[in-house]
Each structure stands twice: as structure tokens, then as C-alpha cells.
Design a protein around this motif. Sequence first.
Motif, PDB file in Angstrom:
ATOM      1  N   PHE A 133       0.755  -1.151   0.076  1.00 49.84           N
ATOM      2  CA  PHE A 133       0.002  -0.102   0.048  1.00 49.84           C
ATOM      3  C   PHE A 133       0.896   1.517   0.150  1.00 49.84           C
ATOM      4  O   PHE A 133       1.955   1.436   0.565  1.00 49.84           O
ATOM      5  CB  PHE A 133      -0.746   0.046   1.382  1.00 49.84           C
TER       6      PHE A 133
ATOM      7  N   VAL B  14      -1.561   4.439   4.417  1.00 50.17           N
ATOM      8  CA  VAL B  14      -2.903   4.541   4.926  1.00 50.17           C
ATOM      9  C   VAL B  14      -3.198   4.036   6.051  1.00 50.17           C
ATOM     10  O   VAL B  14      -2.483   3.346   6.757  1.00 50.17           O
ATOM     11  CB  VAL B  14      -3.890   3.845   3.816  1.00 50.17           C
TER      12      VAL B  14
ATOM     13  N   ASP C 161      -6.521   3.205   9.194  1.00 56.51           N
ATOM     14  CA  ASP C 161      -8.118   2.670   9.220  1.00 56.51           C
ATOM     15  C   ASP C 161      -9.100   3.684   9.784  1.00 56.51           C
ATOM     16  O   ASP C 161      -8.512   4.713  10.038  1.00 56.51           O
ATOM     17  CB  ASP C 161      -8.431   1.250   9.512  1.00 56.51           C
TER      18      ASP C 161
ATOM     19  N   LEU D 207      -9.348  -7.742  -0.604  1.00 63.31           N
ATOM     20  CA  LEU D 207      -9.141  -6.095  -0.654  1.00 63.31           C
ATOM     21  C   LEU D 207     -10.463  -5.830  -1.284  1.00 63.31           C
ATOM     22  O   LEU D 207     -10.655  -6.005  -2.438  1.00 63.31           O
ATOM     23  CB  LEU D 207      -7.767  -5.856  -1.108  1.00 63.31           C
TER      24      LEU D 207
ATOM     25  N   PHE E 211     -12.865  -3.112  -2.448  1.00 62.07           N
ATOM     26  CA  PHE E 211     -13.058  -1.730  -3.004  1.00 62.07           C
ATOM     27  C   PHE E 211     -14.786  -1.543  -3.045  1.00 62.07           C
ATOM     28  O   PHE E 211     -15.085  -2.323  -3.952  1.00 62.07           O
ATOM     29  CB  PHE E 211     -12.431  -1.231  -4.395  1.00 62.07           C
TER      30      PHE E 211
ATOM     31  N   ILE F 167     -11.743  -0.976   1.544  1.00 63.94           N
ATOM     32  CA  ILE F 167     -11.303   0.354   0.699  1.00 63.94           C
ATOM     33  C   ILE F 167     -12.575   1.143   0.639  1.00 63.94           C
ATOM     34  O   ILE F 167     -13.210   0.839  -0.548  1.00 63.94           O
ATOM     35  CB  ILE F 167     -10.377   0.091   0.022  1.00 63.94           C
TER      36      ILE F 167
ATOM     37  N   GLN G 276     -11.791  -0.888   8.038  1.00 59.65           N
ATOM     38  CA  GLN G 276     -11.886  -0.062   6.847  1.00 59.65           C
ATOM     39  C   GLN G 276     -10.993   1.263   6.520  1.00 59.65           C
ATOM     40  O   GLN G 276     -10.774   1.897   7.448  1.00 59.65           O
ATOM     41  CB  GLN G 276     -13.447   0.402   6.948  1.00 59.65           C
ATOM     42  N   VAL G 277     -10.599   1.197   5.226  1.00 62.89           N
ATOM     43  CA  VAL G 277      -9.718   2.416   5.036  1.00 62.89           C
ATOM     44  C   VAL G 277     -10.560   3.500   4.514  1.00 62.89           C
ATOM     45  O   VAL G 277     -11.509   3.022   3.263  1.00 62.89           O
ATOM     46  CB  VAL G 277      -8.786   2.154   4.082  1.00 62.89           C
TER      47      VAL G 277
ATOM     48  N   LEU H 217      -5.108   4.374  -3.136  1.00 67.97           N
ATOM     49  CA  LEU H 217      -5.143   3.006  -3.197  1.00 67.97           C
ATOM     50  C   LEU H 217      -5.836   2.719  -4.745  1.00 67.97           C
ATOM     51  O   LEU H 217      -5.363   1.851  -5.394  1.00 67.97           O
ATOM     52  CB  LEU H 217      -5.782   2.299  -1.974  1.00 67.97           C
TER      53      LEU H 217
END
Length: 471
Positions: free
Chosen positions: A337, A340, A342, A360, A362, A394, A416-417, A427
Motif C-alpha cells: 500500500f 494509509v 483505518d 481487498l 473496494f 477500501i 475499513q480504510v 489505493l
Amino acid sequence: MKKTCVHLMLLVVVFCLTTIVQNRAFSELDEGLGKSLKQDSVDVWEDFLNTLDRRGLSDPHWELESEDKEKLINYFKAKIAASVSEGLTSLPERLPSYVHRFPEGMLQTLKSHAENVLKVNPHNGAAAKFLAVEAFHKVNTQISSEKYPLLEKAMVLAPNDIEICFFAYAACTRLGDQTREEALVALERMLERLRGGDHKVSYLWTVRLYTSEVAATPVQIYLKINKKHPIIDRWEVVLTEILAVFENELLQTPDSGVFNIIAYIYEAVGDIAAAQAVFKNLKPFYEKRLAENPKDRTALTSLANIHNKLGNTDLAHEYSVKVNPTLAWEGQVLPEFSPVVDLDGKPVSLADYRGELVLLDFWATWCGPCIVEMPNVKAVYEKYRDQGFEIIGISLDTDEAALRKFIKENQLPWRQVFDGKRWEGPLAQQYGVRSIPAQFLIDREGRVISVKARGKRLNALVEAEIGDTID
């Protein structure tokens, strides 16, 4: 001779009575509407369509004024009274597309009226068609066996009506496999009524068999039928006739969509050589489009499909990656990555998950397909979390409060990002994400197994990687 005269006199009387009743109906409508529906009846329907937002269905709070309801009720009563002339009803052609926006009370009034008319005159094709459209405007598989005769009756009583045949076919495709033969009958009738008429009309109706109006195209139904089934020959005749319509259209107006339909019909009936010939003819069309606009996603997607059909798998993959850059990561070790954190402010790193199977994901709360997929993701997580399966979300949301609320309400336990930058987030940019959901399944060594790990495929891939047994 006397019997013949009596019979003729009865016919004359019936005709006169019918004319009187219809004229009276039109006269009453004149008083209510201030103008003659007989002379300008289309205006009532056009006025109704114009009350809808862009003649569409985008406003869920739309309501019809009481005065307009009364106008429409009288309008349809007059149309039903007119029954059938030269094999056609005078009901508006777009009725099946809009009837579900009728207020429920108005719809029930018209339904009761049509039922009463059909009891008095079982041969009234307009009443039969209205009842068929009303019965199937919201498809319910539980009523298929008892309500299908309405479609059959309408098709028989309006023997030149193409629309009711198309509507019957569309309804059958939504009712499932048990109505395949009924779908075939509707399709045969539609094509028979188109035969010998204007080519453009034939094309415009036939191409609708390949739109979202139907749940399955003729090719899709055909491919599901056992080739030893007695009706398979009839389906092949239908496909051949559809093919002729599209090939005729292609001679007059070259169109990429028509090329594709023709190729898929050839594939379905087993004529692979003919299908490949069509794809070869289609290739220069998209190459020209791509030369004019190198970012043309339709051209890129079509060329990927064409080369795949022609066996050029490397070229197909090359074009696919241009449409969806994430595909390039499949089989590769995903790089670390960009820095980043969370939602709790803690740093997130792929290295922290090395040795585990990771999804991962999104996604965003504003993404409909993501929300539909979420229960599946959660079920797979709960099934395999104790066996080394983890998820990193993400989020491409911009509203952190809405995101936190969704996570809490749906009890999503994984990290969670979020950065509020949507597609411009580091990302999404780093991995070439252009559409969501985008779900990267990463193995224990950090290699990407799939960037389309969703639906049943997600469970199958996780189960295969972990080595569990399907319940």
C-alpha cells in the motif's frame, strides 16, 4: 332464406346498438374532457406521459391529479369499448411500459370494467389485452399458471397485434423455465405477424428481444433446452427467422450491436465458422473507432471479446486490461500500500496480513451492487475467518458519518480504510480501480488470485484456497 334475412337483420341491429353505445360514450367523454376523444384521443395518453419526469419513472413521489385520473379512466373505457378492428386494438401502444405507474385505485377500476366487458362480450380483444397487461405488469411466479390464459386469450382475440405477443414473451421469460413453450408460442406468433411487413418495423420489434425488457433472449432460452426435446426444432426455426431479420438490417444499416447478435445466434446453433466470420467482419469497425478515440471503452471491450472468440487470448487480455487495469494484477504479487490508516487511525499494511488469505474490497455505501454483495461477503467472512481469511475494506465514500453508520448498522467487523477522495484516493489510483465493487482476493504469499472475487465465485475461491469442504 328467411333465416338468412333474420340473421342479417340481427347483425345490423347489433352493429347499430354498438355504434349508438360507442357514440354515447364518446359524447359523455366530450362533456368531461371538453374535447372529443374520438377525434383527438391520443392527447389524453400523451398528457399522461408528459406528467412523468422525462416520460420516465424517476420520481417515486409522483401522483396523478384526480381530474387526470378521471380523464384516463374514460379514455380507456372508450378504447376497451372499441374492442378490435382489423385484428388490432386501439389501446395505446406503450401501455405495457407505463401501466405500473397507474394509481392503484384507477387500475382496479379499469380492471373491474374490463372484466365486466369480457363477461358480456368474451370476444372483446381490447378488454382481454388490458387484463393481460394488468395481470403481468408485476410478474409473480405464483400466478403464472392461473393468469397465463389471459395472455393467450389476448393474442388470439387480437390476431394482428404484435405488441401483445412481445409482451407475452417478455412475461414468460420472467416467469421462469416452466413457461418456455409458452414463450416459444408467443415468439412464433410475433414473427408470423411481422412476416411480409415493413422491414424496419420487423427489426424494431425483434431487436427488443435483446433489451432489458426481457429476462432472457431467445438464444439464452434455446441454450438451456435439451437438444433432444421435441420443441428444439421449432426454436431453431425461430432463431433462423430472427437471424434473417438482423442480416437484412445489417445490409441496410451496419451496426455493431446487430453484428454481435448475429454472431451469437450462429454460435448458439453450432455454426462456429459463420460466427467467426461475423467477428472478423466486425473487428475493423471497432479498430476504426479505437483509432479515433483510444479511450473508447465500448471499442476496447468489443475487441477483447472478438479476439477471445477468435482464439487470440493474449490480444483479448491486452484489450481487457485497457478497460479494467486491475486485471493486470491477476497472478502478480500485489505491491505494498501507499501509507494509509483505518477508521480508527491505525496504520494498515499488506505486510501485516502476509500468511493469510485476504480480500481487498473496494466499495462504497452509494454503490448499489456493493450493497447487494455485502451480505455475501459477510457470510464468507463468518464462515472462514477462523481459518485464516481476512478482509480489508477500501471505502470510496465521501461522507465518513454515513460510512460509520452503515458499518455499525450492518455489523461489518473488518477494518475499513477511508480518505473521502473517492476515485482519487491513493489505493484506487495505485491499483487502477475504475469501477466497484472491485474485490481482490490475495493468497498467503501476496499473489492476486482474482480481482473479481464476488458472488458464488468468492466462496468457491476461498474454499478452494483454504481447502475446506462445501457444506
